[in-house]
Motif scaffolding. Sequence first.
Motif, PDB file in Angstrom:
ATOM      1  N   ALA A 122       0.833  -1.201   0.000  1.00 40.24           N
ATOM      2  CA  ALA A 122       0.000   0.000   0.000  1.00 40.24           C
ATOM      3  C   ALA A 122       0.868   1.251   0.000  1.00 40.24           C
ATOM      4  CB  ALA A 122      -0.927  -0.001   1.211  1.00 40.24           C
ATOM      5  N   GLY A 123       2.012   1.193   0.696  1.00 40.20           N
ATOM      6  CA  GLY A 123       2.943   2.314   0.704  1.00 40.20           C
ATOM      7  C   GLY A 123       3.520   2.594  -0.665  1.00 40.20           C
ATOM      8  N   TYR A 124       3.845   1.539  -1.406  1.00 42.49           N
ATOM      9  CA  TYR A 124       4.331   1.725  -2.777  1.00 42.49           C
ATOM     10  C   TYR A 124       3.285   2.469  -3.601  1.00 42.49           C
ATOM     11  CZ  TYR A 124       7.552  -2.134  -1.556  1.00 42.49           C
ATOM     12  OH  TYR A 124       8.496  -2.938  -0.955  1.00 42.49           O
ATOM     13  N   ALA A 125       2.019   2.070  -3.443  1.00 40.35           N
ATOM     14  CA  ALA A 125       0.942   2.661  -4.237  1.00 40.35           C
ATOM     15  C   ALA A 125       0.781   4.154  -3.934  1.00 40.35           C
ATOM     16  CB  ALA A 125      -0.371   1.922  -3.972  1.00 40.35           C
ATOM     17  N   THR A 126       0.772   4.521  -2.644  1.00 41.91           N
ATOM     18  CA  THR A 126       0.602   5.933  -2.299  1.00 41.91           C
ATOM     19  C   THR A 126       1.836   6.741  -2.682  1.00 41.91           C
ATOM     20  OG1 THR A 126       1.335   5.399  -0.040  1.00 41.91           O
ATOM     21  CG2 THR A 126      -1.042   5.538  -0.432  1.00 41.91           C
ATOM     22  N   TYR A 127       3.011   6.142  -2.594  1.00 40.05           N
ATOM     23  CA  TYR A 127       4.245   6.821  -3.013  1.00 40.05           C
ATOM     24  C   TYR A 127       4.207   7.122  -4.502  1.00 40.05           C
ATOM     25  CZ  TYR A 127       9.008   6.946  -4.867  1.00 40.05           C
ATOM     26  OH  TYR A 127      10.147   7.266  -5.583  1.00 40.05           O
ATOM     27  N   MET A 128       3.878   6.120  -5.308  1.00 38.02           N
ATOM     28  CA  MET A 128       3.846   6.311  -6.757  1.00 38.02           C
ATOM     29  C   MET A 128       2.766   7.309  -7.152  1.00 38.02           C
ATOM     30  SD  MET A 128       4.463   2.396  -8.097  1.00 38.02           S
ATOM     31  CE  MET A 128       4.596   2.911  -9.816  1.00 38.02           C
TER      32      MET A 128
END
Length: 253
Positions: A122-128
């Motif tokens: 989920a962190g990857y998604a919000t970062y991207m």
Amino acid sequence: MEVAEKERTPGLSLGEEKNMVTQLLLVNITVFILLYFIKIIFFMEGYQEPHFVRDIMTNTMVSASPGTLLVKPWTLLTAMFAHLEFWDIFSNMVWLFVFGTILQQRAGYKQIPVVYVLGSFAGYATYMAAVNLLPGVFPPVTAGSGIMGAHAGVMAMAAGITFLSPGLRVFPQLWRGGVPVWIFFGIFLVVHIASVSLGDGSMTNLAYMAGGAIAGAVIALALRNGSRFGDRSFDLFYNITHIFDPKKVEPQS
């Protein structure tokens, strides 16, 4: 409702296979040491920092560029365990121990790796999303840039235990009656926000951690409603990775 582990939940100890907090600590520390020694070898061979970033770190971090991620899907796994700075991993491992141990005692050891991994994803998604949709706030995607570290996974555990048991009090030895878990969560947030405000951190880390917080809260609410998705996911992964193990033979009486 409160979620309780039917089996004995172990304390923090080496050699206890049911202590997933210990396992995550060991994996993170091992990867940190490995990257550190690879960096030393690069420097001993006469290579400079840009070479190390190009050859090693770009194949370890998750890039904000969807195209780069498509050709390097393994970074989805490596990035959540990768650290380069000592204080970075030290801080993450302290908070992982605190929140992970409490969550493991309340929800069971099978929830720990699931919360950590889903929080990181989920962190990857919000970062991207943040980097690509808000270029005026976050730095643009450049060669060698990306996100890594246990920040999102740890944040998922912090939000998870806070939303799962908001009235829980822990560490009674620190304060009569124990300290409310939401206070630790608040300190955790303040420390990271202050780090960015003082210039010692990056806004991208906050975007990364935001995804972890969302994932942790959603998982906690599911647990409160009786879902055992984490248990089933853990059991499925365990069975796949142990498919070739010999079956145990029950002793004959």
